[in-house]
Design a protein around this motif. Structure first.
Motif, PDB file in Angstrom:
ATOM      1  N   PHE A   1       6.765   2.317   2.737  1.00  0.00           N
ATOM      2  CA  PHE A   1       6.689   2.379   1.277  1.00  0.00           C
ATOM      3  C   PHE A   1       7.982   2.910   0.653  1.00  0.00           C
ATOM      4  O   PHE A   1       8.541   2.288  -0.257  1.00  0.00           O
ATOM      5  N   GLU A   2       8.447   4.027   1.102  1.00  0.00           N
ATOM      6  CA  GLU A   2       9.614   4.655   0.492  1.00  0.00           C
ATOM      7  C   GLU A   2      10.855   3.771   0.631  1.00  0.00           C
ATOM      8  O   GLU A   2      11.616   3.579  -0.331  1.00  0.00           O
ATOM      9  N   THR A   3      11.040   3.207   1.820  1.00  0.00           N
ATOM     10  CA  THR A   3      12.225   2.376   2.055  1.00  0.00           C
ATOM     11  C   THR A   3      12.207   1.117   1.197  1.00  0.00           C
ATOM     12  O   THR A   3      13.208   0.763   0.561  1.00  0.00           O
TER      13      THR A   3
ATOM     14  N   ALA B   1       0.836  -1.198   0.000  1.00  0.00           N
ATOM     15  CA  ALA B   1       0.000   0.000   0.000  1.00  0.00           C
ATOM     16  C   ALA B   1       0.874   1.251   0.000  1.00  0.00           C
ATOM     17  O   ALA B   1       1.894   1.322   0.693  1.00  0.00           O
ATOM     18  N   ARG B   2       0.449   2.239  -0.759  1.00  0.00           N
ATOM     19  CA  ARG B   2       1.206   3.491  -0.817  1.00  0.00           C
ATOM     20  C   ARG B   2       1.181   4.220   0.521  1.00  0.00           C
ATOM     21  O   ARG B   2       2.032   5.062   0.789  1.00  0.00           O
ATOM     22  N   THR B   3       0.185   3.901   1.341  1.00  0.00           N
ATOM     23  CA  THR B   3       0.077   4.536   2.658  1.00  0.00           C
ATOM     24  C   THR B   3       0.981   3.885   3.695  1.00  0.00           C
ATOM     25  O   THR B   3       1.075   4.372   4.830  1.00  0.00           O
TER      26      THR B   3
ATOM     27  N   GLY C   1      -2.645   1.870  -8.783  1.00  0.00           N
ATOM     28  CA  GLY C   1      -3.658   2.529  -7.964  1.00  0.00           C
ATOM     29  C   GLY C   1      -3.116   2.934  -6.619  1.00  0.00           C
ATOM     30  O   GLY C   1      -2.077   3.602  -6.522  1.00  0.00           O
ATOM     31  N   ASP C   2      -3.810   2.521  -5.549  1.00  0.00           N
ATOM     32  CA  ASP C   2      -3.352   2.901  -4.207  1.00  0.00           C
ATOM     33  C   ASP C   2      -2.299   1.941  -3.673  1.00  0.00           C
ATOM     34  O   ASP C   2      -1.909   2.014  -2.507  1.00  0.00           O
TER      35      ASP C   2
END
Length: 307
Positions: free
Chosen positions: A62-64, A56-58, A128-129
């Motif tokens: 996510f970034e790591t 999930a982008r939330t 998507g998300d």
């Protein structure tokens, strides 16, 4: 134009698909391990060896994860429900109580798993998300342990049900189900309530139960995990009870009774009353188990705790 869906209803529908449970792990830029529970995992290709997981982008990871050199997918064994819960809940250091080591390609691999795959990150695909992480398998290990299952918000152990049915088919067998929907269960009978089910002699037991429940209720039924196995010494039958889930619509037989109203009902036997009472209590706690014993005494094995 595509009509919008209720996200919670869609999530619930996705939850009808039984999956395994994995913990996806990697290292951050400072060499600290991080991980999270995921069941959106699948194999992609044998040549080249590829797999994917969805994130999930939330997610706070996510970034790591999407910028790391690689990641590992740890398929949890059926004894590792606590590990799944550890990585599913917010925690400052999820690895402090976990036995793990660095895999051949650097990502953390957990001890005691059914299998693990250490991957290099090949591609991040926007979806998507979520994002799809496509990994190339650089190393893996497969044990003889069975995997942990997950369906409808709860864990299950696939081989447990198989062994129970196999043992039970040596005698007279009664299959039934606690059919739930929207905080209520479907019961039959007027003055004395019973669980819907069928007697089985030979054949494929779960297929027979599925057909019987849909005929009795007139509803689409999804059979979940094992809930109770007991021998009734009075009628000489082995009873196997499953959790099940009903689709939308008015039932063609029986009635849905809210969990809060079950205490006022009368049942066909003390065993049925015990099953319904336990189910009502466990639903409030979100902590389900499987009962093994006879109609008067036995033991509940806790195997299905909601993450």
């Amino acid at each position: 134009m595509t009509r919008p869906f209720d996200p919670r209803a869609l999530r619930s529908a996705f939850g009808a698909f039984a999956t395994g449970v994995t913990v996806v792990t990697t290292m951050d830029e400072e060499g600290r391990p991080l991980g999270f529970t995921a069941n959106s995992f699948t194999s992609v290709s044998l040549d080249p060896p590829l797999l994917l997981v969805c994130l999930a982008r939330t997610s706070r990871n996510f970034e790591t994860v999407t910028t790391a050199r690689g990641f590992a997918v740890n398929i949890l064994a059926d004894t590792q429900k606590d590990v799944s819960n550890t990585f599913a809940r917010p925690c400052e250091d999820r690895f402090v109580s976990i036995d793990w080591s660095a895999g051949p390609c650097g990502s953390p691999v957990l001890a005691g798993t059914a299998a693990w795959f250490d991957c290099s990150l090949r591609q991040v695909i926007e979806a998507g998300d979520h994002a799809i992480l496509l990994g190339r398998i650089e190393a893996f290990e497969n044990s003889d342990r069975n995997g942990l299952g997950y369906v409808r918000g709860g864990y299950f152990v696939p081989t447990l049900a198989e062994k129970a049915v196999s043992a039970a088919t040596e005698g007279r067998l009664r299959l039934s189900a606690v059919i739930e929907r929207d905080g209520a269960i479907l019961l039959f009978g007027d003055e004395r309530k019973i669980l819907p089910g069928c007697d089985v002699e030979g054949g494929e037991p779960l297929g027979a139960l599925q057909a019987a429940l849909e005929k009795l209720t007139g509803l689409p039924i999804t059979i979940g995990f094992l809930y109770s196995v007991y021998e009734d010494q009075k009628d000489g039958r082995q009873h196997i009870v499953y959790r099940a889930f009903a689709g939308e619509g008015a039932p063609g037989g029986g009635a849905f009774i809210p969990l809060g109203s079950l205490a006022a009902q009368s049942f066909d036997s003390p065993a049925t009353a015990d099953i319904v009472t336990r189910f009502s209590s466990e639903s409030l706690q979100g902590n389900f188990g499987v009962y093994f014993g006879n109609e008067t005494s036995g033991r509940v094995h806790a195997i299905a705790r909601k993450a």
